[in-house]
Design an enzyme around this catalytic site. Structure first.
Site, PDB file in Angstrom:
ATOM      1  N   ASP A 150       0.874  -1.155   0.000  1.00  0.00           N
ATOM      2  CA  ASP A 150       0.000   0.000   0.000  1.00  0.00           C
ATOM      3  C   ASP A 150       0.927   1.224   0.000  1.00  0.00           C
ATOM      4  OD1 ASP A 150      -2.488   1.251   0.378  1.00  0.00           O
ATOM      5  OD2 ASP A 150      -2.020   1.545   2.489  1.00  0.00           O
TER       6      ASP A 150
ATOM      7  N   ASP B 188      -1.117  -0.697   6.054  1.00  0.00           N
ATOM      8  CA  ASP B 188      -1.180  -0.136   7.393  1.00  0.00           C
ATOM      9  C   ASP B 188      -2.509  -0.453   8.073  1.00  0.00           C
ATOM     10  OD1 ASP B 188      -2.807   1.440   5.913  1.00  0.00           O
ATOM     11  OD2 ASP B 188      -1.881   3.345   6.467  1.00  0.00           O
TER      12      ASP B 188
ATOM     13  N   ASP C 193      -7.350  -1.245   4.091  1.00  0.00           N
ATOM     14  CA  ASP C 193      -6.819  -2.381   3.336  1.00  0.00           C
ATOM     15  C   ASP C 193      -6.905  -3.720   4.071  1.00  0.00           C
ATOM     16  OD1 ASP C 193      -4.768  -1.893   5.084  1.00  0.00           O
ATOM     17  OD2 ASP C 193      -3.482  -0.952   3.578  1.00  0.00           O
TER      18      ASP C 193
HETATM   19  P1  ADP Z   1      -3.827   4.406  -0.005  1.00  0.00           P
HETATM   20  O1  ADP Z   1      -4.145   3.344  -0.996  1.00  0.00           O
HETATM   21  O2  ADP Z   1      -2.790   5.352  -0.539  1.00  0.00           O
HETATM   22  O3  ADP Z   1      -3.463   3.893   1.340  1.00  0.00           O
HETATM   23  P2  ADP Z   1      -6.628   4.933   0.664  1.00  0.00           P
HETATM   24  O4  ADP Z   1      -7.198   3.752  -0.034  1.00  0.00           O
HETATM   25  O5  ADP Z   1      -6.674   4.937   2.132  1.00  0.00           O
HETATM   26  O6  ADP Z   1      -5.152   5.289   0.160  1.00  0.00           O
HETATM   27  O7  ADP Z   1      -7.360   6.231   0.140  1.00  0.00           O
HETATM   28  C1  ADP Z   1      -7.378   6.537  -1.231  1.00  0.00           C
HETATM   29  C2  ADP Z   1      -7.708   7.953  -1.488  1.00  0.00           C
HETATM   30  O8  ADP Z   1      -9.019   8.229  -1.041  1.00  0.00           O
HETATM   31  C3  ADP Z   1      -6.825   8.942  -0.794  1.00  0.00           C
HETATM   32  O9  ADP Z   1      -5.668   9.228  -1.525  1.00  0.00           O
HETATM   33  C4  ADP Z   1      -7.741  10.160  -0.680  1.00  0.00           C
HETATM   34  O10 ADP Z   1      -7.715  10.888  -1.890  1.00  0.00           O
HETATM   35  C5  ADP Z   1      -9.098   9.539  -0.520  1.00  0.00           C
HETATM   36  N1  ADP Z   1      -9.482   9.465   0.896  1.00  0.00           N
HETATM   37  C6  ADP Z   1      -9.638   8.340   1.621  1.00  0.00           C
HETATM   38  N2  ADP Z   1     -10.011   8.627   2.878  1.00  0.00           N
HETATM   39  C7  ADP Z   1     -10.051   9.961   2.967  1.00  0.00           C
HETATM   40  C8  ADP Z   1     -10.359  10.888   4.023  1.00  0.00           C
HETATM   41  N3  ADP Z   1     -10.656  10.477   5.252  1.00  0.00           N
HETATM   42  N4  ADP Z   1     -10.308  12.188   3.732  1.00  0.00           N
HETATM   43  C9  ADP Z   1      -9.993  12.636   2.503  1.00  0.00           C
HETATM   44  N5  ADP Z   1      -9.688  11.824   1.490  1.00  0.00           N
HETATM   45  C10 ADP Z   1      -9.729  10.510   1.691  1.00  0.00           C
HETATM   46 MG    MG Z   2      -3.786   2.983   3.186  1.00  0.00          MG
END
Ligand code: ADP
Ligand code: MG
Length: 620
Positions: A322, A516, A520
């Protein structure tokens, strides 16, 4: 050495001295000679004989006690008193050594994991009272003094201190904490007095979770261990029947062919093979090696939930990571605030912080940090977090949405496209676009090296999956040197991507997912091997993952892989070595080249070498 082990040692010494005396002092009367030798024999062997008899009574005939009992009783019946006693003596000596080695590595691990707190301090009328941490309700104010362990997870209410987290994370750098900081149980307070308000019960605290995990790790057996258990179940009876055949068939054949039967010679050979064939070296050294590997890993802040995972880690050829919080710090800095007309910049940030007030996502934490003021949670209602997109909530009665382009598209709200590269957080209020906040994250200092280390450890492909925007993901991938990057994924898309990789890889190759635990958990459990990063805090990740890296350091993945390889190498060495020596001795014993003395030394010697080899795993 514990009391039980000391008792065995004393028995060994007494029996050895007596045997030697009876051997040196000649006794003519053969009846008396037998009676004299029976004394040391029973002193050293009574418990083995008892276990063998009990085994027969319970229908579990074939075990090593049975092998030893038959071999020694047989030797004595043949008049080989010395041999009979000596086999028992050395067998017990081997057992003693083995139980000492097991006890020692167990103690080593518990020393490494010396994190169990004995008490919690409550302040009552200006005096400290020590209570069982189990009895402290959530929300209680506890006091931690210098030199003490933090017993329960909580938040610092007053005081500052530097905490030693090395027992938890393997990280030697102390961590400074002050008012408002979260602290986890198991750390040792090294300087100041802390007043901590507990946020969890003891049973739910990090320290309990970790101890539970380590204690249960031996339950999830690896394939090698299961192989050995099954092996011993068939092997011992086969050996016994083989020995019986060796004792009976050649003499009978001799008789049929009109030659002298030679009973004594064949029975002696048969008993010798029984002594040789004892499988103890294998049975003990393999779990001991895994135990050592798991212990050595936990000393470095890598928790492995079972030896089966150590085995799988050694076969891992694909590592899927991730991005946010795993390869990058997950600490975003605001680089630009662009408000729509009729909206103030300050207002935009405030709104975003309020909508995010209940979220644990790294983005949300960073926005709250950037806003920097106390949040009045009363103003926020009906929070709805949309994984991989953002959050929606009512703030002061207005419907506000904060998230990425996907969220805006879902709500059919037109948005501005920023010029600069960065993670975009768009904000809308009551269906009207209010502007965006551009934030950026940085890779962890070790991340690029971690990726390189994985390659060096033989990983074929390092893949990065992220829900973040394409341009941000590509830039990070370039910097870190990952092979493949897939961006703008929802949590479900990540599962699909992992499934594609799972379908394409070879049967013996394993795929590990490193995350993390935020957004995921589904992938963590779908991959062959789920590795959770910096999981000290995220319970979901501790539950879903097979391996937990206690600090945030991605370099630990390659380190864990090397530990697992080393452990497996030791296991294989022991299997091959023990079996090779056994079979060679068995053959030589059957044809009479190896007498019972050699048999004893081969058996005990192999066991000691195998156990010594196994303890190397702990020091990896
Ligand atoms: P990653 O795969 O990088 O760990 P996530 O799957 O957690 O990221 O989130 C993907 C995207 O969704 C983030 O890059 C953000 O743009 C958006 N996002 C997710 N949760 C939030 C939140 N709580 N506030 C704002 N944006 C969010
Ligand atoms: Mg993440």
């Amino acid at each position: 050495m514990n009391r039980k082990q000391k008792k065995v040692l004393i028995r060994i010494l007494i029996a050895a001295v007596l045997t030697l005396v009876f051997y040196i002092v000649p006794v003519e009367n053969s009846f008396l000679r037998l009676a004299l030798f029976l004394i040391p024999y029973l002193i050293i062997g009574y418990d083995i004989l008892k276990k063998a008899v009990l085994g027969i009574v319970h229908g579990e005939v074939f075990d090593e006690n049975f092998l030893m009992a038959v071999a020694t009783v047989g030797a004595i019946l043949l008049g080989e008193y010395m041999e009979g006693v000596a086999v028992m003596l050395f067998y017990q000596l081997g057992e003693l050594f083995q139980s000492y080695a097991v006890g020692k590595s167990r103690r080593n691990i518990s020393q490494l994991m010396d994190i169990r707190p004995d008490y919690a301090n409550l302040e009552k009328d200006g005096k400290l009272e020590q209570v069982d941490p189990d009895e402290v309700p959530v929300g209680t104010l506890i006091v931690v003094q210098p030199g003490e362990k933090v017993p329960i997870d909580g938040v610092v209410v007053s005081g500052t201190a530097s905490l030693n987290t090395s027992a938890l994370t393997g990280e030697s750098l102390p961590r400074e904490v002050g008012e408002g900081d979260e602290v986890i149980s198991g750390c040792v307070d090294m300087s100041g007095v802390l007043h901590i308000q507990t946020t969890k019960a003891f049973g739910e605290s990090t320290v309990s979770k970790i101890l539970e995990l380590v204690e249960n790790s031996s339950m999830k057996k690896s394939r090698s261990e299961n192989f050995i258990t099954r092996f011993a179940r068939y092997y011992t009876p086969v050996v016994c029947y083989g020995a019986l055949a060796l004792a009976v068939l050649p003499p009978v054949a001799n008789l049929l062919m009109g030659r002298p039967a030679d009973w004594v010679q064949w029975i002696t050979r048969s008993l010798t093979t029984l002594v040789i064939s004892c499988p103890c070296a294998l049975v003990i050294s393999i779990p001991l090696s895994f135990f050592g590997g798991i212990g050595g890993a936990s000393a470095k802040g890598i928790l492995v939930k079972g030896s089966v995972y150590l085995e799988e880690l050694a076969q891992t050829k694909y590592v899927v990571c991730d991005k946010t919080g795993t390869l990058t710090k997950g600490v975003f800095q605001v680089t630009q605030i662009q408000a729509a007309e009729a909206v103030a910049e300050e207002e935009l940030l405030e709104l975003a912080a309020y909508v995010e007030s209940y979220s644990n996502h790294p983005i949300s934490k960073s926005l709250k940090e950037a806003y920097g003021r106390e949040l009045d949670r009363e103003r926020v209602r009906e929070v709805e977090e949309i994984s991989g997109c953002g959050v929606q909530a009512y703030v002061d009665g207005k419907r506000a949405a904060v998230g990425n382009r996907k969220l805006m598209e879902r709500l059919e709200i037109p948005y501005m496209a920023p010029q600069k590269v960065g993670t975009e957080v768009h904000v809308a209020v009551d269906g009207v676009y209010a502007g965006y906040i551009l934030i950026s994250d940085v890779p962890k200092p070790d991340a690029a090296k971690a990726v390189a280390d994985l390659k060096a450890a033989g990983v074929k492909q390092v893949v990065m999956l992220t829900g973040d925007a394409r341009n941000v993901a590509d830039a990070a991938a370039e910097e870190l040197g990952v092979d493949v990057v897939k961006s703008e994924l929802l949590p479900a898309d990540k599962v699909l991507e992992v499934e594609k990789l799972l379908a394409a890889k070879g049967a013996k190759e394993k795929l590990a997912f490193v995350g993390d635990g935020i957004n995921d958990a589904p992938v963590l459990s779908r991959a062959d091997l789920g590795i959770a990063m910096g999981a000290l805090g995220s319970d979901a990740a501790i539950e879903a993952a097979d391996i937990v890296l206690m600090d945030d350091d991605p370099a630990k993945i390659a380190m864990a892989m090397n530990i697992s390889r080393r452990t497996l190498r030791i296991v294989h060495q022991n299997i091959v070595f023990a079996l090779a020596v056994k079979f060679a001795c068995l053959l030589l014993g059957a044809v009479g080249f190896v007498n019972m003395w050699w048999a004893i030394f081969a058996d005990v010697g192999v066991m000691i070498l195998a156990v010594l080899n196994a303890t190397r795993a702990l020091r990896s």
